[in-house]
Design a protein around this motif. Structure first.
Motif, mmCIF file in Angstrom:
data_model
loop_
_atom_site.group_PDB
_atom_site.id
_atom_site.type_symbol
_atom_site.label_atom_id
_atom_site.label_comp_id
_atom_site.label_asym_id
_atom_site.label_seq_id
_atom_site.Cartn_x
_atom_site.Cartn_y
_atom_site.Cartn_z
ATOM 1 N N SER A 41 0.851 -1.181 0.000
ATOM 2 C CA SER A 41 0.000 0.000 0.000
ATOM 3 C C SER A 41 0.890 1.235 0.000
ATOM 4 N N GLY A 42 0.272 2.390 0.001
ATOM 5 C CA GLY A 42 1.047 3.612 0.028
ATOM 6 C C GLY A 42 0.968 4.376 -1.274
ATOM 7 N N PRO A 43 1.670 5.519 -1.342
ATOM 8 C CA PRO A 43 1.590 6.379 -2.521
ATOM 9 C C PRO A 43 2.152 5.721 -3.783
ATOM 10 N N GLU A 44 3.143 4.828 -3.609
ATOM 11 C CA GLU A 44 3.716 4.149 -4.786
ATOM 12 C C GLU A 44 2.668 3.280 -5.459
ATOM 13 N N MET A 45 1.937 2.514 -4.618
ATOM 14 C CA MET A 45 0.889 1.635 -5.144
ATOM 15 C C MET A 45 -0.209 2.462 -5.813
ATOM 16 N N GLU A 46 -0.556 3.589 -5.206
ATOM 17 C CA GLU A 46 -1.587 4.462 -5.770
ATOM 18 C C GLU A 46 -1.144 5.029 -7.115
ATOM 19 N N LEU A 47 0.124 5.417 -7.213
ATOM 20 C CA LEU A 47 0.655 5.945 -8.470
ATOM 21 C C LEU A 47 0.602 4.896 -9.575
ATOM 22 N N ILE A 48 1.014 3.669 -9.249
ATOM 23 C CA ILE A 48 0.986 2.585 -10.246
ATOM 24 C C ILE A 48 -0.451 2.308 -10.665
#
Length: 198
Positions: A41-48
């Motif tokens: 989870s986190g911003p990286e997952m949201e970006l992808i």
């Protein structure tokens, strides 16, 4: 049966989009599974996730705009779904007014016109797609309109002497599609609004 260059280009566009939709859909499904497991989870997952969603929306849109048109009908729900998805990741919002199903060739011309309008709205805006008595109007509005006059002349004069870049291919394809459908393109431009009629 011989295939002319215009049909060949559309078939290539259809093939590329068709082949890319499946792997992008698989990536999206994988991201959903990872999200449900809670392991990533986190911003990286949201970006992808946002990038995959945007890529899927663009490919669905491009499949109609650049693919083979044919005479088959597209339902309103499918068209609105494509436009809603592409609105989420882009600078433009779209409104599809026709209430009935529409031939794929007409939807293709409307999408190509929308791409032309996108190029003239550098700060984004809205695109309304209307049809009355078989006459189409695609209206782009934004706080700034920036038209390359030589490029836009290509829509109403296919012999206009202007170099077309890959990002501007819609300005070459829309007049061809209109001619194949026996339609004439007209452009009206104002300070914050451009209309394409066909």
């Amino acid at each position: 049966m011989a295939v002319d260059n215009e049909d060949l280009a559309a078939l290539i566009g259809s093939r590329i989009c068709h082949d890319l939709i499946s792997p992008i859909g698989a990536i999206n499904n994988g991201l959903e599974l990872l999200g449900m497991s809670g392991e990533v989870s986190g911003p990286e997952m949201e970006l992808i996730s946002d990038s995959v969603t945007n890529a899927n929306a663009r490919i669905r849109f491009f499949r109609v705009a650049f693919g083979a048109a044919g005479d088959q009908q597209m339902g309103r729900a499918e068209i609105v779904s494509v436009l809603d998805d592409i609105s989420k990741g882009g600078r433009l919002s779209f409104q599809w007014a026709p209430l009935e199903g529409t031939s794929r060739s007409d939807v293709r011309m409307a999408f190509l016109a929308a791409l032309c309008l996108e190029s003239a709205l550098p700060y984004g805006g809205s695109v309304a797609i209307l049809c009355a008595d078989g006459q189409w109007t695609v209206i782009g509005e934004g706080r700034k309109v920036n038209m390359d006059e030589a490029l836009w002349a290509r829509l109403t004069n296919k012999d206009a002497d202007v170099a077309i870049t890959p990002a501007q291919v819609q300005f070459a394809l829309l007049p061809q599609a209109a001619e194949q459908s026996g339609r004439t393109i007209k452009v009206d431009a104002m300070l914050e609004k451009i209309s394409i009629h066909f």
